[in-house]
Write a protein that holds these residues in place. Structure first.
Motif, PDB file in Angstrom:
ATOM      1  N   VAL A 132       0.868  -1.173   0.124  1.00 56.30           N
ATOM      2  CA  VAL A 132       0.016   0.088   0.259  1.00 56.30           C
ATOM      3  C   VAL A 132       0.818   1.238   0.172  1.00 56.30           C
ATOM      4  O   VAL A 132       0.871   2.180  -0.713  1.00 56.30           O
ATOM      5  CB  VAL A 132      -0.965  -0.006   1.143  1.00 56.30           C
ATOM      6  CG1 VAL A 132      -1.701   1.167   1.505  1.00 56.30           C
ATOM      7  CG2 VAL A 132      -1.966  -1.223   1.053  1.00 56.30           C
ATOM      8  N   ASN A 133       2.053   1.149   1.027  1.00 55.62           N
ATOM      9  CA  ASN A 133       2.554   2.367   0.929  1.00 55.62           C
ATOM     10  C   ASN A 133       3.737   2.512  -0.348  1.00 55.62           C
ATOM     11  O   ASN A 133       4.224   3.520  -0.801  1.00 55.62           O
ATOM     12  CB  ASN A 133       3.709   2.397   2.183  1.00 55.62           C
ATOM     13  CG  ASN A 133       2.729   2.529   3.392  1.00 55.62           C
ATOM     14  OD1 ASN A 133       1.700   3.404   3.389  1.00 55.62           O
ATOM     15  ND2 ASN A 133       2.987   2.130   4.462  1.00 55.62           N
ATOM     16  N   PHE A 134       3.959   1.226  -0.735  1.00 53.22           N
ATOM     17  CA  PHE A 134       4.929   1.076  -1.865  1.00 53.22           C
ATOM     18  C   PHE A 134       4.237   1.750  -3.074  1.00 53.22           C
ATOM     19  O   PHE A 134       5.011   2.270  -3.771  1.00 53.22           O
ATOM     20  CB  PHE A 134       4.874  -0.384  -2.096  1.00 53.22           C
ATOM     21  CG  PHE A 134       5.867  -0.744  -3.146  1.00 53.22           C
ATOM     22  CD1 PHE A 134       7.298  -1.283  -3.160  1.00 53.22           C
ATOM     23  CD2 PHE A 134       5.259  -1.077  -4.529  1.00 53.22           C
ATOM     24  CE1 PHE A 134       7.962  -1.504  -4.237  1.00 53.22           C
ATOM     25  CE2 PHE A 134       6.124  -1.378  -5.742  1.00 53.22           C
ATOM     26  CZ  PHE A 134       7.392  -1.516  -5.433  1.00 53.22           C
ATOM     27  N   ILE A 135       3.133   1.403  -3.271  1.00 51.22           N
ATOM     28  CA  ILE A 135       2.459   2.150  -4.524  1.00 51.22           C
ATOM     29  C   ILE A 135       1.826   3.597  -4.188  1.00 51.22           C
ATOM     30  O   ILE A 135       1.885   4.495  -5.135  1.00 51.22           O
ATOM     31  CB  ILE A 135       1.228   1.266  -4.760  1.00 51.22           C
ATOM     32  CG1 ILE A 135       1.514  -0.011  -5.494  1.00 51.22           C
ATOM     33  CG2 ILE A 135       0.199   2.139  -6.049  1.00 51.22           C
ATOM     34  CD1 ILE A 135       2.345  -0.004  -6.538  1.00 51.22           C
ATOM     35  N   ALA A 136       1.648   3.986  -3.064  1.00 54.18           N
ATOM     36  CA  ALA A 136       1.238   5.203  -2.727  1.00 54.18           C
ATOM     37  C   ALA A 136       2.461   6.226  -2.675  1.00 54.18           C
ATOM     38  O   ALA A 136       2.292   7.502  -2.575  1.00 54.18           O
ATOM     39  CB  ALA A 136       0.698   5.342  -1.172  1.00 54.18           C
ATOM     40  N   LEU A 137       3.625   5.564  -2.831  1.00 56.66           N
ATOM     41  CA  LEU A 137       4.913   6.532  -3.184  1.00 56.66           C
ATOM     42  C   LEU A 137       4.658   7.778  -4.121  1.00 56.66           C
ATOM     43  O   LEU A 137       4.769   8.894  -3.529  1.00 56.66           O
ATOM     44  CB  LEU A 137       6.050   5.755  -3.319  1.00 56.66           C
ATOM     45  CG  LEU A 137       7.256   6.442  -3.353  1.00 56.66           C
ATOM     46  CD1 LEU A 137       7.718   7.222  -2.026  1.00 56.66           C
ATOM     47  CD2 LEU A 137       8.629   5.704  -3.820  1.00 56.66           C
ATOM     48  N   PRO A 138       4.240   7.522  -5.274  1.00 58.03           N
ATOM     49  CA  PRO A 138       4.070   6.248  -6.228  1.00 58.03           C
ATOM     50  C   PRO A 138       5.352   6.229  -6.772  1.00 58.03           C
ATOM     51  O   PRO A 138       6.256   6.878  -6.812  1.00 58.03           O
ATOM     52  CB  PRO A 138       3.019   6.890  -6.936  1.00 58.03           C
ATOM     53  CG  PRO A 138       3.202   8.277  -7.266  1.00 58.03           C
ATOM     54  CD  PRO A 138       4.030   8.779  -6.000  1.00 58.03           C
ATOM     55  N   PRO A 139       5.536   4.980  -7.376  1.00 58.16           N
ATOM     56  CA  PRO A 139       6.762   4.531  -7.887  1.00 58.16           C
ATOM     57  C   PRO A 139       6.806   5.132  -9.543  1.00 58.16           C
ATOM     58  O   PRO A 139       7.014   4.573 -10.480  1.00 58.16           O
ATOM     59  CB  PRO A 139       6.674   3.145  -8.229  1.00 58.16           C
ATOM     60  CG  PRO A 139       5.007   2.703  -8.173  1.00 58.16           C
ATOM     61  CD  PRO A 139       4.850   3.891  -7.355  1.00 58.16           C
ATOM     62  N   SER A 140       6.851   6.559  -9.377  1.00 58.42           N
ATOM     63  CA  SER A 140       6.827   7.349 -10.713  1.00 58.42           C
ATOM     64  C   SER A 140       8.202   7.065 -11.330  1.00 58.42           C
ATOM     65  O   SER A 140       8.230   7.377 -12.699  1.00 58.42           O
ATOM     66  CB  SER A 140       6.511   8.724 -10.544  1.00 58.42           C
ATOM     67  OG  SER A 140       7.439   9.344  -9.526  1.00 58.42           O
ATOM     68  N   GLU A 141       9.264   6.972 -10.611  1.00 55.49           N
ATOM     69  CA  GLU A 141      10.579   6.777 -11.357  1.00 55.49           C
ATOM     70  C   GLU A 141      10.816   5.346 -11.756  1.00 55.49           C
ATOM     71  O   GLU A 141      10.992   5.160 -12.986  1.00 55.49           O
ATOM     72  CB  GLU A 141      11.639   7.133 -10.502  1.00 55.49           C
ATOM     73  CG  GLU A 141      13.055   7.120 -11.028  1.00 55.49           C
ATOM     74  CD  GLU A 141      13.299   8.218 -12.169  1.00 55.49           C
ATOM     75  OE1 GLU A 141      12.608   9.177 -12.063  1.00 55.49           O
ATOM     76  OE2 GLU A 141      14.138   7.823 -13.031  1.00 55.49           O
ATOM     77  N   SER A 142      10.770   4.202 -10.836  1.00 55.06           N
ATOM     78  CA  SER A 142      11.076   2.947 -11.143  1.00 55.06           C
ATOM     79  C   SER A 142      10.729   2.208 -10.259  1.00 55.06           C
ATOM     80  O   SER A 142      10.382   2.527  -8.857  1.00 55.06           O
ATOM     81  CB  SER A 142      12.675   2.935 -11.617  1.00 55.06           C
ATOM     82  OG  SER A 142      13.441   3.098 -10.182  1.00 55.06           O
ATOM     83  N   ILE A 143      10.942   0.900 -10.386  1.00 59.05           N
ATOM     84  CA  ILE A 143      10.634  -0.277  -9.590  1.00 59.05           C
ATOM     85  C   ILE A 143      11.754  -1.046  -9.769  1.00 59.05           C
ATOM     86  O   ILE A 143      12.167  -1.581 -10.783  1.00 59.05           O
ATOM     87  CB  ILE A 143       9.536  -0.926  -9.718  1.00 59.05           C
ATOM     88  CG1 ILE A 143       8.265   0.009  -9.187  1.00 59.05           C
ATOM     89  CG2 ILE A 143       9.607  -2.316  -8.775  1.00 59.05           C
ATOM     90  CD1 ILE A 143       6.850  -0.773  -9.369  1.00 59.05           C
TER      91      ILE A 143
END
Lengths: 690, 472
Positions: free
Chosen positions: A505-516
């Protein structure tokens, strides 16, 4: 008088003419300012659409990630294929070539055919040899008399040469007997004792005693020859000869004989100078030991191809053939067999589709390939020296081994998943800011595994936003599903990381706008060694493939989730617009409030000339506590006053800033269904300065 | 000197004509003007001139220009105030305030081709040929309200843009008049029979527009109700969709000028009664009749509505959808719909004869003679056309000076304006008589403020003044 009227008429006409004032028709003085400002209202557009229609319309080629779930909830589905693609051939370093030597394989004893020699001895021979001890019968020669009792007891013994043996000149027996048979052709019973001796050494090797053997009778005595050495020249040494009296008259003839036969039977020799007979010596066996890297224990291997080359060497004077059998290396169900001559040319066997059982050894039930062989010894044309310590050596070379599958115990092997990263490749994250949380995001690992090795995967994923902030997924390790058998298809397995087993949930809420980014390792056989009954197995052509999927159902809890887009505008005739108001009438089933603010900018310098007030564009549909969505009818407007319009007239670009909030000021989760309808019409209301 | 005066006079007349042809109105000043044979145009029993024979030559005997409006140019365009004081400004508000509920702008042009009148002992017979043309545009104040305010203040309401009128005609008039003196000269009655040949006509029977704006602005509905009649030497042409696209010009000048199609009839009736030696009353009704147009006639009937609800993007979101329609295509479709509202289809154009009524005028007046040279007149003129009426009242002073110079001064209240001072002048030069008359001389000083301007002028050839008792 008439002149007066003429003058009066003329003056009147001139007055009329001069009084004509056309100033009001000098349109050169006409001002451009019409001073009329009607306000028109006009619908611009309408639509009765679903939210999916909207998404489709703005969907560029990168945003094919948007899907509709089984429950009609819209979600972002991103798949990154092959974040880990492990080919089994990379997992094990299997030898393609292997050479084995049997070492010196002693041939051992060889057998000889039965050797039979006979010796007949007449009464005369006896009387001649015993120095008168039984001369009493000499006179009776040719008469019919009662045969008298005789007796001779050495020494000296009577020695009679036995005919030479032609099968060898000398041998040492390792096995077998000599059967000594006495055939009494005399007319009286005889008792005889004696033995067989090597003529050259005088050493006896078989003693025998026949007691009172009746006339015409035969008796055999067997004497073991094991460990005895004889030559082909032997003598019969008689140490005692006695006859009893017949008691009745009979023809006495000194030429009457008894016959002594010596049959060397079932003999094997350990050494000697012999003429070998054609014979097969079997019972040889051994095994070749494979070694694999990392202590891998292989129970079974199936080859796609390869070759078996065998050569032999021989230090004996024997000639013959080695018949080699690999009972646990089978082709078409039959053991691989190969015959090679002693010290002859190598023989090559193809191993396509060979099945090798390396676990047949009870004590070391892995990595061993047993073999057996027999030796066919050719009959020699002459005498050869032979010693049972003579040996053969087998040299086996396995080459170009191409494994199809392996069963075994591959041990505790750790494989590192190479670090990698990917971008969700959607503009969605690039254009949003603000408080944003998805209620039920999922990250899935989609595994396709054909490796029959239990394994545990411990992977981690780290999200990074444009600002460089990172959040780790912290997933729990998971076990890899394995196929049931070598013939089973690859197992598809989906590992889902959700809010119950990860920090997604927090992982996506970051959101991963740059990369995973991702990393991790795979630990094989985490539970320790395996048995041959439940082995690891791998098909060398199979693989372990890990794809990654991200599912982000639009179950949003957002507060002022902001997205921006800038559009350039032309230099249209906006001077005429005194005020403008965009009215959005809607029946909205989408549970999102959408506010809009417009900024009028110079796209080159970035200067902001003016902006509109933040205005509500759509009012969110209501969500009951049971999650039932009730559409909301609303009429909202975005109005631009003269000052704001002044900025618009200077600008060459408009920044559309949208702010989305889930119901109740972002405190409630909004589930976005693809079939949620939005019935809306957009109306422009503008005061135009003509 | 005399020739010079004449030159000046003629130049003045031309100048006057040039300045007021753009702003003129049918003259009532001439009704009581002494010495003018043209008075029979207003009352066939009225003879202000006693010549035995009156001849009018083509192009010379008389022309009439008239402009009549329910508003003045000045209502719309005038000098501004303050820093705009030296500029002409378009004052929509002022224009709007000046308008009546229904407004008309009318233009008339008459030209006498030939005129011959002669007297017997108790009668007067005349024959004339005239070309008559008129054009009239009418619109409602609500239309200007719509342009001025837009439709935004009327959301949830229907705006009636009112009736629009586009009427125009051209016909040739052959008129035979006869008047008879009765009761020993105290009563004169007259009648005129007119044979009319219609050349061109545009007749608006109905042309209404309404704009209905939804309360939330989600729709704007335009409703049209159109009934037009048309006669001209043209043939309508249609496009492949059977929509009207234009006219094929069949105009043949000779046929147009000499043609005798579309014949109609009209009558003028009049009477003059001398109540006392000084008081005379008169009444007339002019142009009772109509022209039935039967040739080259077209009738356009169209009742349509068009509702603009914006472009419906419901099927424009996904270009892979088989029902996808682009915004351009939608706009094209809307344009087609709008065209269907505005442009008539072949089925909406018929060829049925129609009648064109003439504007009928009723004159009722009287004079009081102060002496034989001067009288004062009061005249009421009622104008009726297609159900519309306009009334004007004119008082005048009419003098005959030296038997050759006639002058009339008048004041008229007409079209809601009360500053109309008229003047009529006629000068007899031997057998020639020059004349002019206008009801609104003040328009010359400020034409922009004028709502009614007219002028009639010409030249009569007069012979003999034998029967003075015909002069009323």
């Amino acid at each position: 008088m008439k002149k007066f009227y003429y003058k009066l008429l003329l003056v009147t006409l001139l007055f009329i003419a001069n009084s004509c004032n056309l100033d009001n028709f000098d349109f050169g003085k006409l001002s451009d300012d019409v001073n009329i400002s009607p306000e028109f209202v006009m619908p611009l557009a309408s639509a009765d659409i679903t939210i999916w229609d909207i998404i489709e319309s703005v969907n560029d080629e990168n945003d094919t990630l948007l899907k509709v779930g089984d429950n009609d909830v819209i979600k972002i589905v991103y798949t990154e294929e092959g974040i880990y693609d492990y080919q089994v051939r990379d997992l094990l370093d299997l030898p393609q070539q292997k050479s084995f030597s049997s070492g010196n394989k002693v041939i051992g004893n060889i057998s000889l055919d039965n050797v039979l020699v006979n010796k007949e001895v007449s009464l005369r021979d006896i009387t001649d040899a015993v120095n008168g001890n039984i001369d009493n019968i000499i006179p009776l020669d040719g008469t019919v008399n009662v045969f008298p009792a005789t007796s001779y007891v050495g020494p000296p013994p009577a020695v009679y040469a036995v005919p030479d043996i032609t099968d060898f000149t000398s041998v040492k027996f390792a096995k077998g007997n000599v059967e000594i048979t006495l055939q009494n052709n005399l007319p009286v019973p005889i008792t005889m004792e004696g033995g067989l001796i090597n003529r050259q050494t005088g050493l006896g090797f078989a003693a025998f005693s026949f007691i009172n053997l009746g006339p015409g009778n035969t008796e055999t005595i067997t004497v073991s020859m094991v460990g005895k050495t004889i030559t082909n020249q032997i003598d019969f040494r008689m140490t005692k000869f006695e006859t009893a009296s017949t008691g009745f008259p009979a023809l006495i003839n000194l030429n009457d004989k008894f016959k002594l036969s010596m049959n060397f039977k079932d003999v094997e020799i350990s050494e000697g100078n012999v003429k070998t007979d054609l014979q097969v010596i079997s019972g040889f066996s051994g095994s070749f030991d494979f070694t694999f890297e990392d202590g891998v224990k292989v129970f079974e291997a199936i080859l796609k191809g390869g070759f078996l080359d065998i050569t032999s060497s021989n230090n004996s004077q024997l000639t013959g053939t080695i018949n080699l059998t690999f009972p646990q290396m089978k082709k078409n169900g039959n053991p691989v067999q190969v015959a090679i001559p002693f010290s002859g040319s190598p023989n090559t066997v193809g191993l396509s589709n060979a099945v090798i059982n390396l676990a047949s050894d009870i004590n070391t039930p892995y990595n061993k390939v047993p073999y057996t062989y027999s030796i066919t010894v050719n009959a020699s044309s002459g005498y050869i020296n032979y010693n049972s310590t003579n040996f053969l050596t087998l040299n086996v070379n396995l080459s170009n081994l191409d494994y199809k599958s392996i069963k075994g115990d591959f041990g505790n092997k750790n494989i590192t998943i190479d670090n990698g990263s990917f971008n969700l490749d959607t503009e969605f994250f690039d254009k949003i800011s603000g408080n944003f949380k998805l209620a039920n995001p999922e990250l899935q690992l989609i595994l396709t595994n054909a490796i029959g090795v239990p394994a545990e995967v411990d992977a981690d994923f780290i999200a990074q936003n444009k600002s460089g902030q990172t959040v780790s997924l912290n997933p729990v390790p998971f076990r890899l599903a394995t196929p049931a058998s070598l013939t089973s298809p690859a197992v598809n397995q989906t590992i889902t990381f959700d809010k119950t087993n990860s920090n997604i949930v927090n992982f996506i809420a970051l959101p991963p706008s740059e990369s995973i980014s991702y990393s991790g390792n795979i630990r094989f056989n985490p539970d320790g060694a395996v048995s041959s009954a439940n082995p690891n197995f791998i098909d060398l052509d199979s693989s372990l493939k890990i794809d990654l999927g991200v599912e982000l159902p639009f179950e949003l809890q957002v507060k002022d989730l902001t997205f921006e887009d800038t559009v350039k505008i032309g230099s249209g005739d906006m001077d005429m617009i005194k005020s403008a108001e965009l009215i959005v009438n809607a029946i909205n089933e989408i549970p999102l409030d959408i506010d809009v603010q417009l900024f009028f900018i110079d796209t080159i310098s970035g200067q902001q000339y003016s902006s509109s007030a933040k205005s509500k564009l759509l009012t969110a549909a209501q969500i009951s506590t049971a999650g039932v969505i009730t559409p909301v009818t609303s009429s909202n407007s975005i109005a631009l006053d003269e000052n704001e319009l002044a900025g618009l007239k200077k600008a060459n670009g408009i920044v559309f800033k949208g702010m989305i909030s889930s119901p109740e000021n972002g405190t409630k989760t909004a589930v976005i269904y693809s079939n949620s309808k939005l019935n809306m019409n957009v109306v422009i209301k503008s005061k135009i300065d003509l | 000197m005399k020739a010079k005066n004449i030159t000046i006079l003629i130049s003045g007349i031309i100048l006057l004509a040039a300045t007021i042809t753009t702003s003129a109105q049918e003259s009532t000043t001439m009704y009581f003007m002494k010495g003018m044979s043209q008075s029979t145009m207003y009352n066939p029993a009225l003879h202000n001139d006693s010549s035995a024979v009156v001849i009018g030559l083509p192009g010379l005997s008389g022309m009439y220009f008239g402009l009549n409006s329910d508003f003045a140019v000045n209502d719309l365009i005038h000098y501004g105030t303050g820093n705009m004081s030296d500029s002409l400004v378009i004052d929509i508000d002022g224009f709007h305030n000046a308008l009546k509920d229904q407004n008309t702008f009318r233009q008339n042009f008459d030209m006498s081709i030939f005129y011959l009148g002669f007297r017997t002992k108790n009668a007067f017979v005349s024959f004339s040929v005239n070309e008559k043309e008129s054009a009239q545009i009418g619109f409602a104040k609500s239309f200007i309200t719509f342009l001025k305010e837009g439709n935004a203040p009327y959301m949830g309401k229907t705006q009636d843009l009112g009736s629009f009128e586009f009427n125009s005609y051209h016909y040739r008039e052959y008129a035979l008049g006869y008047s008879q003196e009765l009761m020993n000269g105290r009563l004169s009655v007259g009648a005129k029979f007119k044979a009319l040949f219609g050349k061109f006509s545009l007749q608006t029977e109905n042309l209404n527009f309404t704009v209905e704006t939804a309360a939330d602005g989600s729709s704007v509905k335009l409703q049209t109700d159109m009934q037009l009649n048309f006669s001209a030497p043209v043939t309508p042409e249609y496009n492949e969709d059977d929509y009207f696209k234009g006219f094929e010009d069949n105009f043949e000048p000779s046929e147009y000028v000499l043609g005798s199609d579309n014949m109609g009839m009209a009558f003028d009736l009049g009477a003059v009664f001398k109540v006392t030696p000084k008081v005379t009353v008169s009444a007339s009704i002019i142009d009772i009749g109509k022209i039935p147009f039967k040739t080259n006639v077209y009738n356009v009937t169209k009742n349509e509505s068009y509702t603009w609800e914006g472009l419906d993007f419901s099927n424009s979101m996904d270009d892979t959808d088989p029902n996808y329609i682009s915004a351009d295509d939608m706009m094209d479709e809307e344009m087609e719909k709008l065209k269907a509202v505005v442009k008539p289809k072949r089925s909406e154009i018929s060829s049925n004869a129609f009648d064109m009524n003439l504007p009928t005028k009723v004159f009722i007046g009287g004079t009081y003679a102060l002496n034989s040279k001067l009288n004062f007149g009061l005249l009421d003129r009622l104008y009726m056309y297609n159900g519309e009426t306009a009334n004007s009242i004119t008082v005048s002073a009419n003098a005959m000076l030296g038997n050759f110079f006639s002058v009339t001064g008048s004041y008229s209240a007409m079209n809601g304006t009360y500053d109309n001072l008229g003047l009529g002048l006629a000068m007899r030069l031997g057998f020639l008589q020059l004349y002019m008359a206008s009801d609104n001389l003040m328009a010359l000083s400020d034409p922009a403020k004028a709502q009614a301007v007219n002028v009639r002028f010409g030249l009569n050839i007069l012979f003999g003044r034998k029967y003075q008792n015909f002069v009323h």
